[in-house]
Design a protein around this motif. Structure first.
Motif, PDB file in Angstrom:
ATOM      1  N   GLY A  71      -0.921   2.432 -11.076  1.00 34.74           N
ATOM      2  CA  GLY A  71       0.124   1.679 -10.394  1.00 34.74           C
ATOM      3  C   GLY A  71       0.149   1.829  -8.894  1.00 34.74           C
ATOM      4  N   ARG A  72      -0.804   2.573  -8.339  1.00 29.27           N
ATOM      5  CA  ARG A  72      -0.831   2.732  -6.888  1.00 29.27           C
ATOM      6  C   ARG A  72      -1.574   1.554  -6.245  1.00 29.27           C
ATOM      7  NH1 ARG A  72      -1.975   9.017  -5.197  1.00 29.27           N
ATOM      8  NH2 ARG A  72      -0.956  10.054  -6.961  1.00 29.27           N
ATOM      9  N   VAL A  73      -1.154   1.234  -5.022  1.00 31.91           N
ATOM     10  CA  VAL A  73      -1.869   0.248  -4.211  1.00 31.91           C
ATOM     11  C   VAL A  73      -2.621   1.035  -3.148  1.00 31.91           C
ATOM     12  CG1 VAL A  73      -1.667  -1.786  -2.748  1.00 31.91           C
ATOM     13  CG2 VAL A  73      -0.079  -1.462  -4.652  1.00 31.91           C
ATOM     14  N   VAL A  74      -3.962   0.970  -3.186  1.00 27.74           N
ATOM     15  CA  VAL A  74      -4.806   1.942  -2.488  1.00 27.74           C
ATOM     16  C   VAL A  74      -5.489   1.333  -1.267  1.00 27.74           C
ATOM     17  CG1 VAL A  74      -6.741   3.536  -2.737  1.00 27.74           C
ATOM     18  CG2 VAL A  74      -5.219   3.088  -4.685  1.00 27.74           C
ATOM     19  N   ALA A  75      -5.419   2.078  -0.153  1.00 24.31           N
ATOM     20  CA  ALA A  75      -6.220   1.799   1.038  1.00 24.31           C
ATOM     21  C   ALA A  75      -7.233   2.930   1.171  1.00 24.31           C
ATOM     22  CB  ALA A  75      -5.351   1.723   2.284  1.00 24.31           C
ATOM     23  N   LEU A 106       3.814   7.127   2.926  1.00 23.34           N
ATOM     24  CA  LEU A 106       2.559   6.922   2.211  1.00 23.34           C
ATOM     25  C   LEU A 106       1.988   8.255   1.724  1.00 23.34           C
ATOM     26  CD1 LEU A 106       0.890   4.354   4.639  1.00 23.34           C
ATOM     27  CD2 LEU A 106       2.137   3.866   2.541  1.00 23.34           C
ATOM     28  N   LYS A 107       1.342   8.215   0.565  1.00 22.70           N
ATOM     29  CA  LYS A 107       0.636   9.385   0.053  1.00 22.70           C
ATOM     30  C   LYS A 107      -0.793   9.370   0.588  1.00 22.70           C
ATOM     31  CE  LYS A 107       3.277   9.308  -4.269  1.00 22.70           C
ATOM     32  NZ  LYS A 107       3.203   9.165  -5.747  1.00 22.70           N
ATOM     33  N   ALA A 115      -3.354   0.134  12.372  1.00 19.88           N
ATOM     34  CA  ALA A 115      -3.993  -0.979  11.664  1.00 19.88           C
ATOM     35  C   ALA A 115      -3.121  -1.472  10.526  1.00 19.88           C
ATOM     36  CB  ALA A 115      -5.357  -0.551  11.142  1.00 19.88           C
ATOM     37  N   LEU A 116      -2.519  -0.536   9.802  1.00 17.49           N
ATOM     38  CA  LEU A 116      -1.640  -0.940   8.703  1.00 17.49           C
ATOM     39  C   LEU A 116      -0.449  -1.724   9.237  1.00 17.49           C
ATOM     40  CD1 LEU A 116      -1.675   2.294   6.512  1.00 17.49           C
ATOM     41  CD2 LEU A 116      -2.887   0.161   6.098  1.00 17.49           C
ATOM     42  N   VAL A 125       0.845  -1.201   0.000  1.00 17.49           N
ATOM     43  CA  VAL A 125       0.000   0.000   0.000  1.00 17.49           C
ATOM     44  C   VAL A 125       0.875   1.244   0.000  1.00 17.49           C
ATOM     45  CG1 VAL A 125      -1.580   1.378   1.415  1.00 17.49           C
ATOM     46  CG2 VAL A 125      -2.013  -1.054   1.079  1.00 17.49           C
ATOM     47  N   ASP A 126       0.602   2.141  -0.936  1.00 11.18           N
ATOM     48  CA  ASP A 126       1.373   3.386  -1.009  1.00 11.18           C
ATOM     49  C   ASP A 126       0.493   4.631  -0.964  1.00 11.18           C
ATOM     50  OD1 ASP A 126       0.234   3.529  -3.558  1.00 11.18           O
ATOM     51  OD2 ASP A 126       2.033   2.754  -4.539  1.00 11.18           O
ATOM     52  N   THR A 127      -0.835   4.456  -1.021  1.00 11.72           N
ATOM     53  CA  THR A 127      -1.749   5.594  -1.026  1.00 11.72           C
ATOM     54  C   THR A 127      -2.916   5.309  -0.085  1.00 11.72           C
ATOM     55  OG1 THR A 127      -1.206   6.086  -3.332  1.00 11.72           O
ATOM     56  CG2 THR A 127      -3.207   7.085  -2.431  1.00 11.72           C
TER      57      THR A 127
END
Length: 691
Positions: free
Chosen positions: A613-617, A568-569, A664-665, A418-420
């Motif tokens: 390409g983002r992995v989103v939460a 993280l963004k 949580a992350l 996760v990056d965003t």
């Protein structure tokens, strides 16, 4: 669809359906729903017959399953009963089996029947779901995890009964050392132990599957069940909402949900649309205005002409969005299930080869069968089945202490990537409840006294902004209120202690009155921040400006800063207006903002981020957040939000503090590492022990 017990079952059904000409199907094991795109020539009956030939049952889906008839919930309850009985009987069975095998002198007359009596309910009734599934798979020429479980339990039981009843005399006279060497021949506790462990794993899995459909059930429950249709003679008739037709006019009163998308033809009222759009302030509905089904009328009476009903409403579209988003995750299934098609047949072949090899090398039949049975018992997938549920149990316990609930493991694979992190605004970054942020009084007026008069006038209104003013008042409470009138879309008028008090929209209150410069400036400043500004007039004088806003949570800025420190963004994604969104984002430190988006728009934004390409939460709490929560790589729901959001998310944050988001992350990453470690040990155990 019923009868599926693992992801390989869903894969088998999907494969059979896709073999039909003109059919493209996906099967969601979590929700037991098959989504089929078929040519006109392919009927529902034919599709159901294909599923039946695969060994399962299917029927056309007419509505979302309610909590009362949820098959996964029933299955979980059945497994829990079997698990409880098996666990209670297994404890004395294991103790006695070890004692009788290691110390033959402790055996008494009828000891064989005691062990058999303890083991029989476990290996028959408690293990029946595995035996039934194995028999069904055998009829259709396939092998799954249940096949291996059933064969292992049955073989261990049969061989143990043989050794206990027909071969025990030799061990009783061979000395303690020989008894210890031959103690493995008593396999009843092994058969029972395998049953208990796998039942535990399947119970936790069934409970998780039941939760997976909860979002749809909760969402469906929010829709209007009945609607009052307006008749030609002016009367009304109450009918089921499902029978409402386009063009029909229906009546909605305060506190009722609007049954369909439509156009207001008569009346005016404030409508709470926060659940559907994320807009924190109620929207005024008047003749000619469009309204959305699933929203709630706060005051006033509306007559609405239905424009979209049933599956064509935006509300029904949201149900489909959540369902489709959940189905998109169905491929991330437990590793043990994904390889079952290879693992199970391979173990059976190894067991047969083992027995044959011992016989060819001159071993006796007893030794050959014992060796083959050892392969089956060792390979029985209790370790594979429990590797994930056990890690989830431990993580859930630790998470509960932190106010974090990890619902399942399917989305955890994406955690470390996760990056965003995308935040909703209302109820997530903010409290979700309008509060008075400032009271500016004109010269000669006391701010608290004016607020008290305004609160007294507003006390007769059910409007959310009225409640905020009443809650904020700290002035005299014993004020006499008479002649209260609510002017829909404008405000209220009442006599407070005999003096007329007008509270409402600035343009409405200010008409024909002089407004002080400081009140004009307060109005301009508040609106620039996206706040709601209300004027108060006492008699003919406009004496105060009250600003109402959804306050930012104290923990929001720290949580965002913690995420930024982790690299993280962050993004703010809301249905509220641009000015409010920008002000909130600036306050908490979020630079990227997307505002004024509907629920389907939130899904599109998440999809665009993923395509980039983002992995989103996604972090949210409202019904309007549910599709985005389900579509994201990871969904985090605020626990005090709606049941729909909690049902669509992968992680539920029980407490209000947003500090739980970075926690949580971190917990999810640690859980994922544990699951992977468990899987390595589970496979390593099989690879090392079977040879």
């Amino acid at each position: 669809m019923t009868g599926m017990s693992c992801a390989s079952c869903a894969g088998r059904v999907e494969q059979r359906l896709n073999k039909l000409d003109g059919v493209s199907a996906t099967v969601n094991f979590a929700t037991r729903v098959a989504t089929v795109d078929a040519a006109d020539a392919v009927g529902v009956t034919e599709l159901c017959e294909v599923v039946a030939r695969a060994g399962y049952h299917a029927a056309p889906r007419t509505e979302v399953t309610t909590s009362e008839d949820d098959p996964d919930a029933r299955h979980a309850r059945d497994l829990l009963r079997r698990l409880a009985v098996a666990a209670v009987l297994f404890i004395p069975l294991a103790d006695l089996s070890v004692m009788f095998a290691a110390v033959p002198s402790t055996r008494f007359a009828g000891w064989e029947w005691v062990l058999t009596g303890l083991a029989a309910p476990i290996v028959t009734w408690a293990a029946w779901p595995f035996h039934r599934a194995a028999a069904r798979n055998a009829r259709h020429g396939v092998a799954a995890m249940e096949t291996l479980i059933s064969i292992g339990v049955t073989a261990a039981t049969v061989w143990s009964l043989y050794t206990v009843f027909f071969d025990s005399a030799e061990r009783q006279t061979s000395g303690v050392w020989q008894a210890l060497v031959g103690s493995d021949s008593i396999y009843l506790e092994v058969a029972a132990g395998v049953t208990v462990l796998v039942l535990a794993g399947r119970y936790f899995e069934a409970r998780a599957k039941s939760k997976a459909g909860g979002a749809l059930r909760a969402l469906a429950a929010l829709g209007a069940k009945e609607v009052s249709v307006l008749l030609a003679d002016g009367g009304e008739m109450l009918i089921p909402a499902s029978e409402l037709k386009e063009g029909q006019r229906f009546v909605v009163r305060p506190g009722q949900s609007i049954a369909a998308d439509g156009l207001v033809v008569e009346g005016a009222a404030a409508v709470d649309v926060s659940a559907m759009t994320g807009e924190s302030s109620p929207v005024q509905a008047a003749p000619g205005e469009s309204v959305v089904g699933g929203t709630v009328v706060l005051d006033g009476r509306l007559i609405i002409e239905a424009a979209a009903v049933g599956p064509d409403t935006r509300f029904a579209g949201m149900v489909r969005l959540v369902e489709e988003a959940q189905a998109s995750k169905a491929d991330a299934q437990r590793l043990a299930d994904r390889i079952a098609a290879v693992f199970v047949p391979a173990v059976l072949v190894i067991a047969i080869v083992t027995a044959a090899a011992w016989l060819l090398m001159g071993g006796d039949v007893d030794r050959a069968i014992s060796a083959a049975l050892a392969v089956l018992v060792i390979a029985c997938p209790c370790a594979l089945g429990l590797a994930t549920p056990t890690a989830m149990m431990v993580a859930s316990g630790r998470g509960a202490q932190l106010g974090i609930f990890l619902k399942g493991h399917r989305a955890l694979e994406a955690i470390r990537k996760v990056d965003t992190v995308v935040f909703d605004k209302t109820g997530t970054l903010t409290t979700g409840k309008p509060t008075v942020t400032s009271v500016v009084a004109a010269d000669g007026w006391d701010a608290y006294e004016v607020l008290a008069r305004a609160a007294a006038a507003e006390s007769g209104s059910e409007h959310a902004l009225s409640a905020a003013i009443v809650s904020a008042s700290r002035g005299p409470q014993a004020l006499a209120v008479r002649d209260f009138r609510a002017i829909a879309g404008s405000g209220v008028v009442a006599a407070v202690n005999g003096v007329p008090v007008t509270v409402g929209r600035p343009s409405w209150v200010a008409r024909g009155r002089v407004v002080a410069a400081n009140l004009v400036a307060a109005r301009r400043t508040g609106q620039s921040r996206g706040e709601t500004v209300i004027f108060v007039a006492v008699g003919d004088a406009v004496c105060a400006a009250i600003t109402v806003a959804d306050a930012v949570k104290d923990s929001a800025a720290d949580a965002v800063a913690a995420l930024h420190r982790q690299g993280l963004k962050t993004m703010l994604l809301t249905g509220d207006n641009e000015a409010t969104a920008a002000a909130i984002a600036s306050t908490v430190g979020i630079e990227e903002v997307v505002a004024e988006v509907q629920p389907e728009g939130k899904v599109e934004v998440v999809e665009r981020l993923r395509e980039a390409g983002r992995v989103v939460a996604v972090v949210g709490d409202g019904i309007n957040d549910a599709p985005a929560l389900a579509r994201a790589d990871l969904g985090l729901a605020i626990g005090r939000g709606t049941d729909v959001a909690a049902g669509a998310a992968d992680i539920v944050l029980v407490r209000e503090s947003l500090d739980a988001v970075p926690q949580a992350l971190g917990l999810a990453r640690a859980t994922l590492r544990t699951i992977r470690t468990n899987m390595i040990w589970a496979f390593g155990y099989n690879v090392a022990a079977i040879p």
